[in-house]
Scaffold this motif. Structure first.
Motif, PDB file in Angstrom:
ATOM      1  N   TRP A 255      -3.380 117.479 -48.246  1.00 28.22           N
ATOM      2  CA  TRP A 255      -4.301 116.909 -47.271  1.00 28.22           C
ATOM      3  C   TRP A 255      -5.366 116.091 -47.957  1.00 28.22           C
ATOM      4  O   TRP A 255      -5.887 116.489 -48.988  1.00 28.22           O
ATOM      5  CB  TRP A 255      -4.991 118.008 -46.465  1.00 28.22           C
ATOM      6  CG  TRP A 255      -4.093 118.616 -45.443  1.00 28.22           C
ATOM      7  CD1 TRP A 255      -3.311 119.725 -45.605  1.00 28.22           C
ATOM      8  CD2 TRP A 255      -3.855 118.147 -44.122  1.00 28.22           C
ATOM      9  NE1 TRP A 255      -2.604 119.967 -44.460  1.00 28.22           N
ATOM     10  CE2 TRP A 255      -2.921 119.018 -43.534  1.00 28.22           C
ATOM     11  CE3 TRP A 255      -4.339 117.075 -43.385  1.00 28.22           C
ATOM     12  CZ2 TRP A 255      -2.469 118.838 -42.234  1.00 28.22           C
ATOM     13  CZ3 TRP A 255      -3.891 116.898 -42.092  1.00 28.22           C
ATOM     14  CH2 TRP A 255      -2.967 117.784 -41.525  1.00 28.22           C
ATOM     15  N   CYS A 256      -5.692 114.981 -47.369  1.00 30.87           N
ATOM     16  CA  CYS A 256      -6.793 114.143 -47.842  1.00 30.87           C
ATOM     17  C   CYS A 256      -7.785 114.022 -46.692  1.00 30.87           C
ATOM     18  O   CYS A 256      -7.449 113.478 -45.639  1.00 30.87           O
ATOM     19  CB  CYS A 256      -6.278 112.766 -48.238  1.00 30.87           C
ATOM     20  SG  CYS A 256      -7.593 111.646 -48.751  1.00 30.87           S
TER      21      CYS A 256
ATOM     22  N   LYS B 230      -4.168 106.091 -38.052  1.00 27.94           N
ATOM     23  CA  LYS B 230      -3.739 107.067 -39.052  1.00 27.94           C
ATOM     24  C   LYS B 230      -2.302 106.840 -39.550  1.00 27.94           C
ATOM     25  O   LYS B 230      -2.084 106.796 -40.766  1.00 27.94           O
ATOM     26  CB  LYS B 230      -3.886 108.491 -38.514  1.00 27.94           C
ATOM     27  CG  LYS B 230      -3.644 109.550 -39.576  1.00 27.94           C
ATOM     28  CD  LYS B 230      -3.638 110.950 -39.018  1.00 27.94           C
ATOM     29  CE  LYS B 230      -4.985 111.382 -38.560  1.00 27.94           C
ATOM     30  NZ  LYS B 230      -5.033 112.826 -38.250  1.00 27.94           N
TER      31      LYS B 230
ATOM     32  N   ARG C  62      -1.434 105.760 -43.471  1.00 27.27           N
ATOM     33  CA  ARG C  62      -0.601 106.608 -44.340  1.00 27.27           C
ATOM     34  C   ARG C  62       0.593 105.814 -44.875  1.00 27.27           C
ATOM     35  O   ARG C  62       0.943 105.923 -46.044  1.00 27.27           O
ATOM     36  CB  ARG C  62      -0.138 107.834 -43.555  1.00 27.27           C
ATOM     37  CG  ARG C  62       0.369 108.918 -44.434  1.00 27.27           C
ATOM     38  CD  ARG C  62       0.327 110.263 -43.729  1.00 27.27           C
ATOM     39  NE  ARG C  62       0.840 111.241 -44.666  1.00 27.27           N
ATOM     40  CZ  ARG C  62       2.005 111.815 -44.546  1.00 27.27           C
ATOM     41  NH1 ARG C  62       2.779 111.553 -43.515  1.00 27.27           N
ATOM     42  NH2 ARG C  62       2.415 112.674 -45.452  1.00 27.27           N
ATOM     43  N   LYS C  63       1.181 105.003 -44.031  1.00 34.32           N
ATOM     44  CA  LYS C  63       2.308 104.158 -44.448  1.00 34.32           C
ATOM     45  C   LYS C  63       1.862 103.173 -45.513  1.00 34.32           C
ATOM     46  O   LYS C  63       2.534 102.977 -46.532  1.00 34.32           O
ATOM     47  CB  LYS C  63       2.863 103.417 -43.223  1.00 34.32           C
ATOM     48  CG  LYS C  63       3.888 102.365 -43.527  1.00 34.32           C
ATOM     49  CD  LYS C  63       5.235 102.966 -43.822  1.00 34.32           C
ATOM     50  CE  LYS C  63       6.290 101.893 -43.881  1.00 34.32           C
ATOM     51  NZ  LYS C  63       6.919 101.787 -45.166  1.00 34.32           N
TER      52      LYS C  63
ATOM     53  N   LEU D 181      -0.684 103.502 -47.529  1.00 38.81           N
ATOM     54  CA  LEU D 181      -0.962 104.265 -48.759  1.00 38.81           C
ATOM     55  C   LEU D 181       0.320 104.546 -49.538  1.00 38.81           C
ATOM     56  O   LEU D 181       0.319 104.513 -50.767  1.00 38.81           O
ATOM     57  CB  LEU D 181      -1.643 105.594 -48.434  1.00 38.81           C
ATOM     58  CG  LEU D 181      -3.131 105.573 -48.255  1.00 38.81           C
ATOM     59  CD1 LEU D 181      -3.631 106.959 -47.840  1.00 38.81           C
ATOM     60  CD2 LEU D 181      -3.831 105.138 -49.525  1.00 38.81           C
ATOM     61  N   SER D 182       1.399 104.820 -48.807  1.00 40.89           N
ATOM     62  CA  SER D 182       2.656 105.132 -49.489  1.00 40.89           C
ATOM     63  C   SER D 182       3.156 103.967 -50.330  1.00 40.89           C
ATOM     64  O   SER D 182       3.790 104.161 -51.354  1.00 40.89           O
ATOM     65  CB  SER D 182       3.732 105.562 -48.493  1.00 40.89           C
ATOM     66  OG  SER D 182       4.163 104.471 -47.719  1.00 40.89           O
TER      67      SER D 182
ATOM     68  N   VAL E 273       2.692 111.210 -49.871  1.00 37.51           N
ATOM     69  CA  VAL E 273       1.341 110.805 -49.482  1.00 37.51           C
ATOM     70  C   VAL E 273       0.741 111.964 -48.689  1.00 37.51           C
ATOM     71  O   VAL E 273       1.389 112.504 -47.800  1.00 37.51           O
ATOM     72  CB  VAL E 273       1.393 109.523 -48.618  1.00 37.51           C
ATOM     73  CG1 VAL E 273       0.022 109.163 -48.100  1.00 37.51           C
ATOM     74  CG2 VAL E 273       1.979 108.387 -49.425  1.00 37.51           C
TER      75      VAL E 273
ATOM     76  N   ASN F  94      -1.341 114.151 -45.971  1.00 37.60           N
ATOM     77  CA  ASN F  94      -1.737 113.973 -44.579  1.00 37.60           C
ATOM     78  C   ASN F  94      -3.214 113.598 -44.560  1.00 37.60           C
ATOM     79  O   ASN F  94      -3.975 114.036 -45.418  1.00 37.60           O
ATOM     80  CB  ASN F  94      -1.519 115.273 -43.796  1.00 37.60           C
ATOM     81  CG  ASN F  94      -0.057 115.584 -43.637  1.00 37.60           C
ATOM     82  OD1 ASN F  94       0.725 114.715 -43.287  1.00 37.60           O
ATOM     83  ND2 ASN F  94       0.313 116.818 -43.897  1.00 37.60           N
ATOM     84  N   LEU F  95      -3.591 112.797 -43.592  1.00 35.26           N
ATOM     85  CA  LEU F  95      -4.973 112.326 -43.513  1.00 35.26           C
ATOM     86  C   LEU F  95      -5.733 113.073 -42.425  1.00 35.26           C
ATOM     87  O   LEU F  95      -5.209 113.297 -41.338  1.00 35.26           O
ATOM     88  CB  LEU F  95      -5.005 110.826 -43.227  1.00 35.26           C
ATOM     89  CG  LEU F  95      -4.254 109.936 -44.211  1.00 35.26           C
ATOM     90  CD1 LEU F  95      -4.328 108.483 -43.770  1.00 35.26           C
ATOM     91  CD2 LEU F  95      -4.791 110.098 -45.618  1.00 35.26           C
TER      92      LEU F  95
END
Length: 129
Positions: free
Chosen positions: A53-54, A78, A82-83, A85-86, A94, A96-97
């Protein structure tokens, strides 16, 4: 020699730093395009101990109520954050946010103001005023 827990903390701090840079950059771009997020900024990130988790801490000068309104808009971004960031970070997965309001920042500002006022009072008393 550095023990393994110290190395682990260093690596986690490096990963948090990288995530903060990437997320801040992404969020800046999003906020420029979506005026509903104006006045909101990324203050810090924390990675959980298992790195699953971030937590992204946001702050706005308009207070928690304004953040609560903007949170609904943030949630829409969100999956795409996340996509993105990947593709930007080199990692097996990656995290979870999770979005949070950064109340620590407000507390820090109030503390700094109180310290400045106290220092001003001390100077007045030293100068005989």
């Amino acid at each position: 020699m550095i023990n393994s827990s110290a190395v682990s903390e260093i690596k986690r701090a490096q990963k948090e730093s990288q995530l903060l840079r990437e997320i801040s950059s992404m969020f800046h771009t999003v906020a420029m395009d979506d005026n509903r997020l104006s006045g909101l900024f990324v203050n810090r990130v924390e990675l959980s101990s298992d790195k699953g988790w971030c937590t992204i801490y946001f702050y706005t000068n308009e207070g928690y109520e304004k953040y609560a309104e903007q949170l609904e808009v943030l949630k829409l971004y969100k999956p795409s954050m996340r996509k993105s960031l990947s593709s930007e970070i080199k990692a097996r997965y990656v995290p979870n946010l999770k979005f949070e309001y950064d109340s620590k920042f407000e507390k820090q500002q109030r503390l700094e103001l109180a310290m400045a006022l106290a220092a001003q009072d001390v100077r007045k008393h030293q100068d005989g005023g």
